[in-house]
Structures are given as structure tokens and as C-alpha cells.
Write a protein that holds these residues in place. Structure first.
Motif, PDB file in Angstrom:
ATOM      1  N   LEU A  40       0.854  -1.186   0.000  1.00 45.73           N
ATOM      2  CA  LEU A  40       0.000   0.000   0.000  1.00 45.73           C
ATOM      3  C   LEU A  40       0.890   1.235   0.000  1.00 45.73           C
ATOM      4  CD1 LEU A  40      -2.833   1.374   0.386  1.00 45.73           C
ATOM      5  CD2 LEU A  40      -2.343   1.297   2.843  1.00 45.73           C
ATOM      6  N   ALA A  55       0.325   4.942   1.001  1.00 45.51           N
ATOM      7  CA  ALA A  55      -0.572   5.914   1.628  1.00 45.51           C
ATOM      8  C   ALA A  55       0.167   7.240   1.676  1.00 45.51           C
ATOM      9  CB  ALA A  55      -0.940   5.469   3.041  1.00 45.51           C
ATOM     10  N   MET A 100      -6.809  -3.215   6.093  1.00 43.68           N
ATOM     11  CA  MET A 100      -5.379  -2.929   6.283  1.00 43.68           C
ATOM     12  C   MET A 100      -4.589  -4.208   6.543  1.00 43.68           C
ATOM     13  SD  MET A 100      -2.885  -0.755   6.352  1.00 43.68           S
ATOM     14  CE  MET A 100      -3.210   0.946   6.757  1.00 43.68           C
ATOM     15  N   TYR A 107      -2.143  -5.936   3.915  1.00 49.33           N
ATOM     16  CA  TYR A 107      -0.882  -5.348   3.452  1.00 49.33           C
ATOM     17  C   TYR A 107       0.293  -5.772   4.316  1.00 49.33           C
ATOM     18  CZ  TYR A 107      -4.007  -2.546   0.674  1.00 49.33           C
ATOM     19  OH  TYR A 107      -4.976  -2.153  -0.209  1.00 49.33           O
ATOM     20  N   VAL A 129       3.738  -0.936   3.928  1.00 50.59           N
ATOM     21  CA  VAL A 129       3.006   0.320   3.783  1.00 50.59           C
ATOM     22  C   VAL A 129       4.016   1.448   3.611  1.00 50.59           C
ATOM     23  CG1 VAL A 129       1.344   1.922   4.805  1.00 50.59           C
ATOM     24  CG2 VAL A 129       1.124  -0.545   5.246  1.00 50.59           C
ATOM     25  N   VAL A 167       4.536   5.285   3.422  1.00 47.42           N
ATOM     26  CA  VAL A 167       3.791   6.434   3.933  1.00 47.42           C
ATOM     27  C   VAL A 167       4.502   7.697   3.468  1.00 47.42           C
ATOM     28  CG1 VAL A 167       2.897   7.605   5.984  1.00 47.42           C
ATOM     29  CG2 VAL A 167       3.062   5.109   5.959  1.00 47.42           C
ATOM     30  N   LEU A 221      -0.530  -1.806  13.019  1.00 42.36           N
ATOM     31  CA  LEU A 221       0.503  -2.020  12.000  1.00 42.36           C
ATOM     32  C   LEU A 221       1.563  -3.020  12.455  1.00 42.36           C
ATOM     33  CD1 LEU A 221       0.754   1.720  10.914  1.00 42.36           C
ATOM     34  CD2 LEU A 221      -0.451  -0.130   9.740  1.00 42.36           C
ATOM     35  N   LYS A 281       4.110  -5.235  10.200  1.00 38.72           N
ATOM     36  CA  LYS A 281       4.214  -4.685   8.848  1.00 38.72           C
ATOM     37  C   LYS A 281       5.525  -3.932   8.682  1.00 38.72           C
ATOM     38  CE  LYS A 281      -0.754  -4.223   8.318  1.00 38.72           C
ATOM     39  NZ  LYS A 281      -0.889  -5.529   7.735  1.00 38.72           N
ATOM     40  N   ILE A 337       6.992  -0.572   7.411  1.00 35.72           N
ATOM     41  CA  ILE A 337       6.577   0.791   7.123  1.00 35.72           C
ATOM     42  C   ILE A 337       7.770   1.507   6.498  1.00 35.72           C
ATOM     43  CG2 ILE A 337       5.632   2.940   8.056  1.00 35.72           C
ATOM     44  CD1 ILE A 337       3.819   0.456   8.513  1.00 35.72           C
TER      45      ILE A 337
END
Length: 159
Positions: free
Chosen positions: A5, A7, A73, A76, A79, A81, A103, A106, A108
Motif C-alpha cells: 500500500l 498511503a 489494512m 498489506y 506500507v 507512507v 501495524l 508490517k 513501514i
């Protein structure tokens, strides 16, 4: 293969352009972090000590309201960001987004747009907000960003 994803929050459209290119490169879903109250030019006046953005950024616990949510969510693994750098870090509206989801587990990957400021302590702040997520140091994007540049960067991320 990881489900990805991208975002992003974009006040001027610059971060949006990078996010759209990144989503193409990563074959990722795209999600815009949208503040409930749109930022006006006066809100973004960093020279005005009483502007909305200045007041939000002075308060590390500020969480401006956002609209919408990411559907599922949990699907995923990674992510990205994205955001403009404000006062050396991610805007508070991005913190609202990060606080809204579990999260854990995940990866990030922050990315910011800025003409001169680097990504600063953003990864550390995001790690504090997300808890057990794996947070990459991220990358600052400035000027023109091309698909090849993004592909080279993300190839080294082990996603």
C-alpha cells in the motif's frame, strides 16, 4: 510476494505525484490520507506562529481528524507512507493515520517530499507510534522524481 500500500498526505500536490509513481513501480494500492478540514494557504503559513499547521506541529500529541479509512489494512505487508516534511518531521495528520491501524508486523517505509529539509527523525517518531512495526529509515524526494529512480530505491528495500 508482498501486498503493498502507498498511503500519502499531500498539501500541494507534490507528494501525490510521487505517491502515484511509486504505486505504479510497486504495483501497489494507493490511498490518500485526507484531513477532515482541508488545509488552506493561511493554515500552511509556517511564518505565522498561530497558523493551524504551526499549532499542530508544536503539539506532538495532536491528531487532526481524517476522513475515510483503508479497507482491510490487514492484507498489506508493506506500507509506504508519504508526506511533505513539516518542521523536520511528518505532519500530524499522518500521525492520525498511523494511530488508526494495528501495524504490528508490517514494514513501514516513509518517504517525504522537500526542497531542502531531509527526513530527519521521522522514522524514529513513526516507530514510536506504530510499536512493533518494522520501520525503514525512509527517503527524501526532491525535485523531479522518475520511475527509474523509484525502482532503484525500492529494489534495495527487500520487500
Amino acid at each position: 510476494m508482498s501486498k503493498v500500500l502507498v498511503a500519502y498526505f499531500s498539501a500541494s500536490g507534490v507528494t501525490k505525484k510521487v505517491a502515484e509513481e511509486l504505486a505504479k513501480v510497486e504495483n501497489a494500492d494507493l490511498y490518500e490520507i485526507t484531513p477532515e478540514a482541508t488545509y488552506t494557504a493561511a493554515d500552511l503559513d509556517w511564518k505565522d506562529q498561530q497558523s493551524r499547521s504551526t499549532l499542530e506541529m508544536k503539539d506532538p500529541n495532536c491528531r487532526p481528524a481524517i476522513t475515510g479509512q483503508v479497507e482491510n489494512m490487514a492484507q498489506y505487508d508493506v506500507v509506504f507512507v508519504g508526506f511533505p516534511i513539516w518542521w523536520g518531521r511528518e505532519p500530524s495528520v499522518v500521525d492520525t493515520f498511523l494511530d488508526a491501524y494495528d501495524l504490528s508486523g508490517k514494514k513501514i517505509v516513509p518517504f517525504c517530499t522537500s526542497g531542502g529539509s531531509d527526513i530527519g527523525e521521522t522514522a524514529k517518531r513513526i516507530k514510536e507510534i506504530t510499536g512493533s512495526a518494522q520501520v525503514d529509515t525512509g527517503k527524501r524526494m526532491g525535485g523531479e522524481i522518475f520511475e527509474d529512480d523509484l525502482a532503484t530505491w525500492t529494489a534495495g528495500l527487500e520487500i
